[in-house]
Design an enzyme around this catalytic site. Structure first.
Site, mmCIF file in Angstrom:
data_model
loop_
_atom_site.group_PDB
_atom_site.id
_atom_site.type_symbol
_atom_site.label_atom_id
_atom_site.label_comp_id
_atom_site.label_asym_id
_atom_site.label_seq_id
_atom_site.Cartn_x
_atom_site.Cartn_y
_atom_site.Cartn_z
ATOM 1 N N ASP A 31 0.815 -1.212 0.000
ATOM 2 C CA ASP A 31 0.000 0.000 0.000
ATOM 3 C C ASP A 31 0.853 1.269 0.000
ATOM 4 O O ASP A 31 2.038 1.248 0.342
ATOM 5 C CB ASP A 31 -0.893 0.037 1.250
ATOM 6 C CG ASP A 31 -2.023 -0.974 1.207
ATOM 7 O OD1 ASP A 31 -2.031 -1.827 0.306
ATOM 8 O OD2 ASP A 31 -2.894 -0.912 2.088
ATOM 9 N N HIS B 49 3.537 -2.546 3.021
ATOM 10 C CA HIS B 49 3.555 -1.160 2.550
ATOM 11 C C HIS B 49 4.789 -0.884 1.703
ATOM 12 O O HIS B 49 5.829 -1.527 1.860
ATOM 13 C CB HIS B 49 3.469 -0.196 3.734
ATOM 14 C CG HIS B 49 2.148 -0.234 4.427
ATOM 15 N ND1 HIS B 49 1.814 -1.235 5.321
ATOM 16 C CD2 HIS B 49 1.051 0.571 4.331
ATOM 17 C CE1 HIS B 49 0.569 -1.035 5.762
ATOM 18 N NE2 HIS B 49 0.094 0.052 5.171
#
Length: 329
Positions: A46, A190
């Site tokens: 992300d 992430h």
């Protein structure tokens, strides 16, 4: 005991005299799981793309023969369009993670739609195609938000395993959590953390040891599946045409195998072929090829010999077929 030794020595001598080959019991090996025999998992990252780390992340994934889904924020995609294209060129799938990463449930329906539609436009402008997957920031969702995503042709995706990289998890802890993934499951990671990038070789090794492969997330089921299985989770960017690349298995030897790719839909194409560590391509034919820095992602283009090309792969123990992405040029 002495009599037993004499008998054994006599048997060994007789076998040797007959030309038989003796194999010590200590050399018996346990077969590793066949590639992808246990299924597929979804690696997701992300909050990208980020100028300071995305290239490091992409290089690590390619060097370890992994593909992943990149849930980009619109504002980062707009600020770094070249990195959106780099994600696609590296064989990754690009998805929507809102424009400004707000707490979406605090927004009106119109504001929700704006966050999502602006992100679609930013990703398209960067060459990332039209995402069909959406991950809400913080995993916060409701029927209104899911309806807004659905109206733009996207399925809402959460996760099964949280790596906790956002919460200060170490590289070892991230890899350990990835080690709990089972067939069809998805892990949250992430784009921006060095610890997350450093965990990639460990994650790749663990998946291989368990017979799992990194797959795509199906927009139909929301689960990880084989790349190319079902609908592609990113609609390719418009290029004046479309194409399909189909892999066929060729001859196999103990140390290498041949593969062939047939392209349909256009005579002007670029096929990205992603191999798996420690595979090495030792020959190619009927295409002009270039390579990424890691040596695992090959881009093939027509060289006047038609729309079928091939290669020989020195597999190094990994028989996994390469994954393909076709783009009309």
């Amino acid at each position: 005991m002495r009599k037993l030794r004499v008998v054994l020595c006599g048997v060994a001598g007789a076998l040797a005299a007959s030309g038989a080959v003796l194999v010590p019991l200590t050399q018996t090996a346990t077969a590793a799981p066949a590639a992808c025999s246990s299924g597929y998992v979804g690696l997701t990252y992300d909050d990208g793309p980020n100028a300071g780390n995305t290239n490091n992340l992409l290089n690590a994934l390619r060097q370890n023969g992994l593909r992943a889904t990149m849930f980009n924020t619109g504002q980062n995609a707009a600020a770094n369009p070249g990195l959106v294209r780099a994600q696609v060129d590296a064989g990754m799938w690009v998805a929507n993670h809102s424009y400004t990463h707000p707490h979406m449930l605090t927004l009106s329906s119109a504001q929700m739609s704006s966050e999502l539609s602006r992100t679609q436009s930013a990703i398209q402008a960067g060459g990332g195609g039209t995402p069909v997957l959406f991950r809400p920031p913080y995993g916060e969702t409701n029927a209104t938000l899911q309806s807004a995503a659905s109206a733009l042709g996207m399925r809402t995706i959460i996760w099964d395993v949280d790596s906790q990289d956002w919460n200060g998890a170490t590289t070892a802890q991230i890899a350990q959590r990835a080690g709990t993934l089972t067939n069809g499951q998805i892990i949250l990671m992430h784009d921006q953390y060095a610890t997350t990038v450093a965990a990639i070789p460990q994650i790749a090794a663990d998946l291989r040891n368990r017979g799992l492969c990194a797959g795509m997330i199906s927009p139909t089921t929301g689960r990880a599946v084989a790349p190319g299985g079902g609908a592609n989770p990113t609609t390719p960017p418009p290029t004046g045409g479309s194409c399909t690349a189909t892999y066929s298995e060729g001859q196999k030897w103990t140390d290498r195998f041949n593969g062939q790719v047939a392209v349909t839909g256009t005579n002007n194409w670029a096929v990205t072929v992603t191999f798996r560590s420690p595979q090495r391509v030792i020959a190619t034919w009927n295409a002009t090829v270039t390579w990424d820095a890691g040596g695992y992602v090959m881009t093939a283009r027509p060289n006047g010999n038609g729309n079928t090309f091939g290669f020989t792969v020195q597999h190094g123990g990994n028989w996994t077929w390469p994954s393909l992405t076709c783009t009309a040029t």
